[in-house]
Design an enzyme around this catalytic site. Structure first.
Site, PDB file in Angstrom:
ATOM      1  N   GLU A  25      88.195  43.089  87.099  1.00 39.60           N
ATOM      2  CA  GLU A  25      89.308  44.018  87.298  1.00 39.60           C
ATOM      3  C   GLU A  25      89.605  44.776  86.007  1.00 39.60           C
ATOM      4  OE1 GLU A  25      92.157  41.169  88.745  1.00 39.60           O
ATOM      5  OE2 GLU A  25      90.788  40.663  90.370  1.00 39.60           O
ATOM      6  N   GLU A  51      89.119  38.151  93.759  1.00 37.96           N
ATOM      7  CA  GLU A  51      88.398  37.162  92.940  1.00 37.96           C
ATOM      8  C   GLU A  51      87.367  36.388  93.750  1.00 37.96           C
ATOM      9  OE1 GLU A  51      91.617  37.737  92.650  1.00 37.96           O
ATOM     10  OE2 GLU A  51      91.954  38.171  90.528  1.00 37.96           O
ATOM     11  N   PHE A  62      93.987  32.867  87.591  1.00 38.51           N
ATOM     12  CA  PHE A  62      93.515  33.544  88.806  1.00 38.51           C
ATOM     13  C   PHE A  62      92.193  32.952  89.297  1.00 38.51           C
ATOM     14  CE2 PHE A  62      95.498  37.500  86.609  1.00 38.51           C
ATOM     15  CZ  PHE A  62      96.748  36.911  86.690  1.00 38.51           C
ATOM     16  N   HIS A  88     100.817  32.245  84.521  1.00 39.28           N
ATOM     17  CA  HIS A  88     100.026  32.946  83.498  1.00 39.28           C
ATOM     18  C   HIS A  88      99.877  32.090  82.244  1.00 39.28           C
ATOM     19  CE1 HIS A  88     100.502  36.536  85.925  1.00 39.28           C
ATOM     20  NE2 HIS A  88      99.814  37.257  85.057  1.00 39.28           N
TER      21      HIS A  88
HETATM   22  C1  LIG Z   1      95.000  36.999  91.823  1.00 38.17           C
HETATM   23  C2  LIG Z   1      95.326  37.926  90.711  1.00 38.17           C
HETATM   24  N1  LIG Z   1      94.357  38.696  90.202  1.00 38.17           N
HETATM   25  C3  LIG Z   1      94.635  39.554  89.201  1.00 38.17           C
HETATM   26  C4  LIG Z   1      95.890  39.649  88.699  1.00 38.17           C
HETATM   27  C5  LIG Z   1      96.178  40.606  87.547  1.00 38.17           C
HETATM   28  N2  LIG Z   1      96.958  41.715  88.022  1.00 38.17           N
HETATM   29  C6  LIG Z   1      98.295  41.708  87.925  1.00 38.17           C
HETATM   30  S1  LIG Z   1      98.971  43.044  88.597  1.00 38.17           S
HETATM   31  C7  LIG Z   1      97.485  43.673  89.064  1.00 38.17           C
HETATM   32  C8  LIG Z   1      97.403  44.970  89.791  1.00 38.17           C
HETATM   33  C9  LIG Z   1      98.104  44.902  91.101  1.00 38.17           C
HETATM   34  O1  LIG Z   1      98.109  46.142  91.700  1.00 38.17           O
HETATM   35  P1  LIG Z   1      98.911  46.438  93.019  1.00 38.17           P
HETATM   36  O2  LIG Z   1      98.719  45.325  93.999  1.00 38.17           O
HETATM   37  O3  LIG Z   1      98.557  47.792  93.471  1.00 38.17           O
HETATM   38  O4  LIG Z   1     100.435  46.355  92.589  1.00 38.17           O
HETATM   39  P2  LIG Z   1     101.236  47.240  91.543  1.00 38.17           P
HETATM   40  O5  LIG Z   1     101.103  46.547  90.226  1.00 38.17           O
HETATM   41  O6  LIG Z   1     100.661  48.602  91.547  1.00 38.17           O
HETATM   42  O7  LIG Z   1     102.648  47.206  92.018  1.00 38.17           O
HETATM   43  C10 LIG Z   1      96.462  42.827  88.658  1.00 38.17           C
HETATM   44  C11 LIG Z   1      95.036  43.090  88.869  1.00 38.17           C
HETATM   45  C12 LIG Z   1      96.877  38.809  89.234  1.00 38.17           C
HETATM   46  N3  LIG Z   1      98.136  38.807  88.757  1.00 38.17           N
HETATM   47  N4  LIG Z   1      96.582  37.973  90.253  1.00 38.17           N
END
Ligand SMILES: Cc1ncc(C[n+]2csc(CCOP(=O)(O)OP(=O)(O)O)c2C)c(N)n1
Lengths: 315, 328
Positions: free
Chosen positions: B33, B64, B90, B133
């Site tokens: 990611e 994942e 994660f 985290h």
């Molecule tokens: C399972 C998991 N994978 C990766 C992450 C890291 N991460 C946190 S926020 C995010 C992006 C999420 O995007 P979206 O669902 O569009 O929500 P937004 O932040 O735009 O509100 C990622 C990849 C995580 N918190 N949990």
């Protein structure tokens, strides 16, 4: 409620969220907030629109970008400030912080820092609502990126199969952290995925709280009637970074400035006449005072007692 | 090629290791990611997309399970994938692919299939990080036969161990330490690629052996300095790899000092420190002059508030008091 009063109510709730988060950014700059925060700046109309049609006994589950969902449901601002400021007066005593708090007093099942993980949990709340037979619904918010998680697919299919009273709100702010959702999926509208689960799906303008409320009302009524889940995709943009320290180098120049012309609060102001504008100014002043009182009250609470660090691991 | 030895940060060392892998091995692909155009959530993949393009490094959806499974299928069929899990926490989302699929591949195919892949991640707490985290996941990984596990604690190790992981024909989890990312050290950019495994004595001492890894390896060195002022001579062992574990190095040190303290950031119960303690009790019982001591977090999820974190996150001070207990 008169139409104007309704606008003012929506505006006030959105302003409370915006002012809460703006104040948090000041506090962070002043060293009073540890860790990072994910702000909902620009996306307030979604939480406020949905909250406006919910009953107090409905359940809400959010993402780490959940300040607005808690506030719109009536969580106490002092408790929220204190939580993000890692103080004992926090809604979870500082254990959860900005990205992971919950508030049982308002049926807020919590934010979640694991992308997509809230949807199965919300399905569980919907199951208990179904069993209890009181017509409660379970609303869950996720981001656009979260629609690509296995947990989300599994939970939506499960909720559909069991005809659970659940509403999934996808806050489509175009980005999942630093990448665009359009580069991560071949479909233009995430709502069309609903068809694959045999449930209704709609894409709406998420910057208009009234439109959100209308779509949510339809979905919630359907759920209360026992007809199962709905997927609502609410289009919006975030006016800030993914998290509080994000320099947004991945965003094209001018994108945020353009989005700011159409953000929910500004939109109401753009359409307002002089009388409404002065009413909105008064709201801003009242909210500003409310925020300052809450910050003072949060600051007045102690840091968490180190002796309590091991409490609450087990019942 | 830049200067052979450079003083750079831990995260820059990771970046160099990834660049090396793309240059040295045609079959490496990097995905996860935000790793491509954005350059990685922590900057580990900065400029790699610019230099190597989307065929070699690309972003994945937040899926994942899908991309760890994809890493396995690609590895079984000739690629050398390096998948990034943004926060170690994660990994749990994709535990089936890791534990039931990736780890079993070589064994159950009687060696006809392998899974030469790397999963990079970072672990541990940071100020205000929440309970989702902050996990230190080493015991979960090390418990699973078939997986290799690296826990580098210096910039040079971050570089050397990553390269060892990439050339390995086994699946390797490299669990970096987020709190160490800014720390600088000399990195030998042109060193020959090491084999997997092998610990290191990072400080020689006569009175007590402290085994510590990841963030606690640096904390143990700090503790040793403080204890030296009190006349306690601490030997610090950084195992570097928990699978395969260089137990011979630990045993030799325990035979010399007669005392053992093990320090990690993860929770105590079932932590990897328990494994080292058990083996030391089995293999070095007659050499021990004092009970073995362990330093770790109490069995509590990591709270966000720094005031509470301070109670549960192990520090150099905890190592100091554990050492004092065993030398008394
Ligand atoms: C399972 C998991 N994978 C990766 C992450 C890291 N991460 C946190 S926020 C995010 C992006 C999420 O995007 P979206 O669902 O569009 O929500 P937004 O932040 O735009 O509100 C990622 C990849 C995580 N918190 N949990």
């Amino acid at each position: 409620m008169s139409a104007v009063g309704d606008i003012v109510h929506m505006y006030r709730e959105m302003r409370r969220i915006r002012a809460f988060e703006d104040r948090l950014m000041d506090l962070k700059a002043g060293g009073e907030v540890p860790g990072s925060m994910h702000l909902t700046n620009g996306q307030e109309a979604i939480a406020v629109g949905v909250a406006s049609i919910l009953r107090p006994d409905d359940y809400v589950t959010a993402t780490y970008r959940g300040h607005g969902w808690a506030i719109s449901r009536g969580s106490d601002l002092t408790g929220l400030f204190a939580e993000v400021m890692a103080r004992s007066g926090g809604v979870n005593g500082g254990r959860a912080g900005s990205p992971y708090f919950s508030d049982a007093s308002i049926n807020f099942l919590g934010e979640n820092s694991i992308v997509g993980a809230g949807v199965p949990i919300a399905a569980g709340a919907a199951l208990s609502a179904q069993r209890h037979g009181q017509g409660q619904v379970s609303v869950v918010a996720i981001g656009d990126g979260a629609t690509n998680q296995g947990a989300v697919h599994e939970a939506l299919n499960l909720a559909a199969a069991l005809t659970l009273p659940m509403v999934l709100v996808v806050e489509n702010n175009i980005y999942s952290e630093m990448v665009r959702i359009k580069d991560m999926t071949k479909i233009d509208q995430l709502a069309i995925r609903a068809e694959g689960y045999g449930i209704p799906g709609v894409t709406i303008d998420g910057n208009d709280p009234h439109l959100v409320a209308a779509a949510a009302a339809e979905a919630v009524e359907r759920a209360r009637r026992g007809e199962g889940p709905t997927l609502i995709e609410a289009m919006t943009q975030r006016l800030v970074g993914h998290h509080s320290g994000d320099a947004q180098h991945y965003r094209p120049r001018g994108e945020v400035a353009e989005a700011a012309l159409d953000e929910p609060l500004q939109r109401i102001r753009n359409a307002a006449d002089a009388a409404l504008l002065s009413e909105l100014d008064a709201v801003d002043a009242e909210v500003a005072a409310e925020i300052e009182r809450a910050v003072d009250a949060a600051r007045a609470t102690e840091l968490p007692d180190p002796n309590t660090a091991k409490d609450h691991v087990y019942a | 090629m830049p200067d052979a030895t450079q003083t750079i940060s831990y995260i820059q060392a990771v970046q160099h290791g990834l660049r090396w892998s793309l240059e040295a091995l045609d079959d490496t692909v990097i995905f996860g990611e935000d790793v491509a155009v954005p350059g990685g959530p922590f900057g580990a993949t900065k400029n790699l997309h610019r230099d190597f393009g989307s065929d070699r490094i690309f972003d994945t959806p937040i899926s994942e399970t899908a991309f760890l499974g994809m890493a396995l299928g690609a590895a079984m069929t000739g690629l050398r994938p390096i998948a990034e899990i943004m926060y170690a926490d994660f990994m749990f989302v994709a535990m089936d692919q890791l534990v039931n699929q990736i780890a079993n591949t070589r064994y159950v195919s009687r060696g006809t299939y392998g899974a030469p892949l790397v999963i990079r991640t970072q672990q541990g707490y940071s100020s205000g990080s929440c309970a989702q985290h902050s996990h230190s996941i080493e015991a979960y990984i090390a418990h699973t036969p078939g997986l290799r596990l690296a826990v580098p604690s210096t910039a040079d190790d971050a570089y050397q161990m990553l390269r060892a992981a990439i050339v390995s024909d086994d699946p390797v989890v490299v669990a970096e330490a987020r709190m160490l990312y800014p720390t600088k050290g000399e990195v030998r950019l042109d060193a020959p690629v090491e084999p997997i495994g092998g610990g290191r004595i990072t400080r020689e001492g006569a009175d007590v052996t402290v085994v510590a890894w990841s963030r606690m390896a640096a904390a143990a060195l700090e503790a040793a300095e403080e204890l030296a002022a009190e006349g306690i001579d601490v030997e610090v062992v950084d195992p570097r790899w928990l699978a395969p574990l260089d137990f011979d190095l630990i045993a030799a040190s325990v035979r010399k000092t007669g005392r053992l303290v093990i320090a990690h950031e993860a929770n105590l119960t079932g932590g990897f420190g328990a494994e080292i303690a058990a083996r030391a009790a089995e293999e070095c019982f007659r050499d021990l002059r004092a009970p073995i001591a362990r330093v770790g977090a109490p069995d509590v999820p990591t709270p966000a508030a720094p005031a509470l974190q301070a109670v549960v996150i192990p520090s150099a001070a905890d190592v100091v008091s554990a050492v004092r207990r065993v030398v008394r």
